[in-house]
Motif scaffolding. Structure first.
Motif, PDB file in Angstrom:
ATOM      1  N   GLY A 110      37.510  38.060  39.132  1.00 28.49           N
ATOM      2  CA  GLY A 110      37.366  37.765  40.560  1.00 28.49           C
ATOM      3  C   GLY A 110      37.789  36.343  40.851  1.00 28.49           C
ATOM      4  O   GLY A 110      38.225  35.611  39.969  1.00 28.49           O
ATOM      5  N   GLU A 111      37.662  35.966  42.107  1.00 29.70           N
ATOM      6  CA  GLU A 111      37.997  34.606  42.517  1.00 29.70           C
ATOM      7  C   GLU A 111      36.801  33.989  43.232  1.00 29.70           C
ATOM      8  O   GLU A 111      36.191  34.611  44.100  1.00 29.70           O
ATOM      9  N   LEU A 112      36.469  32.772  42.832  1.00 26.42           N
ATOM     10  CA  LEU A 112      35.443  32.002  43.511  1.00 26.42           C
ATOM     11  C   LEU A 112      36.163  31.008  44.412  1.00 26.42           C
ATOM     12  O   LEU A 112      36.897  30.152  43.919  1.00 26.42           O
ATOM     13  N   ASP A 113      35.984  31.150  45.725  1.00 21.95           N
ATOM     14  CA  ASP A 113      36.693  30.280  46.668  1.00 21.95           C
ATOM     15  C   ASP A 113      36.338  28.818  46.432  1.00 21.95           C
ATOM     16  O   ASP A 113      37.216  27.973  46.292  1.00 21.95           O
ATOM     17  N   ILE A 114      35.039  28.527  46.426  1.00 27.09           N
ATOM     18  CA  ILE A 114      34.568  27.153  46.207  1.00 27.09           C
ATOM     19  C   ILE A 114      33.292  27.217  45.380  1.00 27.09           C
ATOM     20  O   ILE A 114      32.427  28.054  45.624  1.00 27.09           O
ATOM     21  N   GLU A 158      31.805  31.582  49.493  1.00 26.12           N
ATOM     22  CA  GLU A 158      32.832  32.540  49.901  1.00 26.12           C
ATOM     23  C   GLU A 158      33.260  32.146  51.303  1.00 26.12           C
ATOM     24  O   GLU A 158      32.425  32.022  52.211  1.00 26.12           O
ATOM     25  N   VAL A 159      34.547  31.925  51.501  1.00 30.48           N
ATOM     26  CA  VAL A 159      35.069  31.488  52.790  1.00 30.48           C
ATOM     27  C   VAL A 159      35.655  32.698  53.518  1.00 30.48           C
ATOM     28  O   VAL A 159      36.467  33.436  52.959  1.00 30.48           O
ATOM     29  N   THR A 191      31.741  41.806  42.624  1.00 32.69           N
ATOM     30  CA  THR A 191      32.848  41.015  42.097  1.00 32.69           C
ATOM     31  C   THR A 191      32.473  39.536  42.046  1.00 32.69           C
ATOM     32  O   THR A 191      32.733  38.849  41.057  1.00 32.69           O
ATOM     33  N   LEU A 192      31.840  39.040  43.108  1.00 37.15           N
ATOM     34  CA  LEU A 192      31.416  37.641  43.138  1.00 37.15           C
ATOM     35  C   LEU A 192      30.351  37.359  42.085  1.00 37.15           C
ATOM     36  O   LEU A 192      30.381  36.317  41.414  1.00 37.15           O
ATOM     37  N   ARG A 193      29.408  38.270  41.926  1.00 42.03           N
ATOM     38  CA  ARG A 193      28.370  38.088  40.901  1.00 42.03           C
ATOM     39  C   ARG A 193      28.978  38.044  39.500  1.00 42.03           C
ATOM     40  O   ARG A 193      28.613  37.200  38.682  1.00 42.03           O
ATOM     41  N   ARG A 194      29.884  38.972  39.234  1.00 41.63           N
ATOM     42  CA  ARG A 194      30.527  39.039  37.910  1.00 41.63           C
ATOM     43  C   ARG A 194      31.321  37.759  37.647  1.00 41.63           C
ATOM     44  O   ARG A 194      31.238  37.177  36.558  1.00 41.63           O
ATOM     45  N   ALA A 195      32.066  37.296  38.629  1.00 45.17           N
ATOM     46  CA  ALA A 195      32.843  36.063  38.466  1.00 45.17           C
ATOM     47  C   ALA A 195      31.917  34.868  38.265  1.00 45.17           C
ATOM     48  O   ALA A 195      32.176  33.994  37.431  1.00 45.17           O
ATOM     49  N   THR A 196      30.809  34.837  39.007  1.00 48.31           N
ATOM     50  CA  THR A 196      29.851  33.737  38.875  1.00 48.31           C
ATOM     51  C   THR A 196      29.205  33.754  37.492  1.00 48.31           C
ATOM     52  O   THR A 196      29.062  32.706  36.849  1.00 48.31           O
TER      53      THR A 196
END
Length: 101
Positions: free
Chosen positions: A19-23, A35-36, A57-62
């Motif tokens: 995934g991608e973490l914006d910031i 997330e922006v 997806t955000l949790r996995r990336a984090t």
């Protein structure tokens, strides 16, 4: 906006864990994964765009990020930055703890 609120930007547009973490930002030992979401005035769908799949997806990336070479944090949570654009400029609304992490 984040810097004005006392956050230090640690990462931007980080691709990790599928995934991608914006910031990724830090303040007082607390980590915020930001997330922006950009929307036009009157478009209130920013949080709707964070459905279960996107949250997973955000949790996995984090989780992947936290398994890397990073210090321990006192707190980790998700923050949404809703950027609203109109012909005269833009505003940012920060929604902390946007979903359960």
């Amino acid at each position: 906006m984040l810097r004005a609120d006392g956050y230090r930007i640690v990462e931007r547009n980080l691709h990790v864990g599928g995934g991608e973490l914006d910031i990724v930002a830090l303040r007082h030992g607390a980590l915020r994964v930001v997330e922006v979401k950009a929307r036009a005035v009157g478009d209130d769908t920013a949080l709707e765009a964070l459905g279960h799949h996107k949250q997973r997806t955000l949790r996995r990336a984090t989780e992947s990020y936290l398994l890397g070479d990073v210090p321990p944090y006192s707190e980790v949570a998700f923050l949404v930055a809703v950027v609203t654009m109109d012909p005269t400029g833009w505003t940012v609304e920060l929604i902390d703890d946007a979903f359960d992490g």
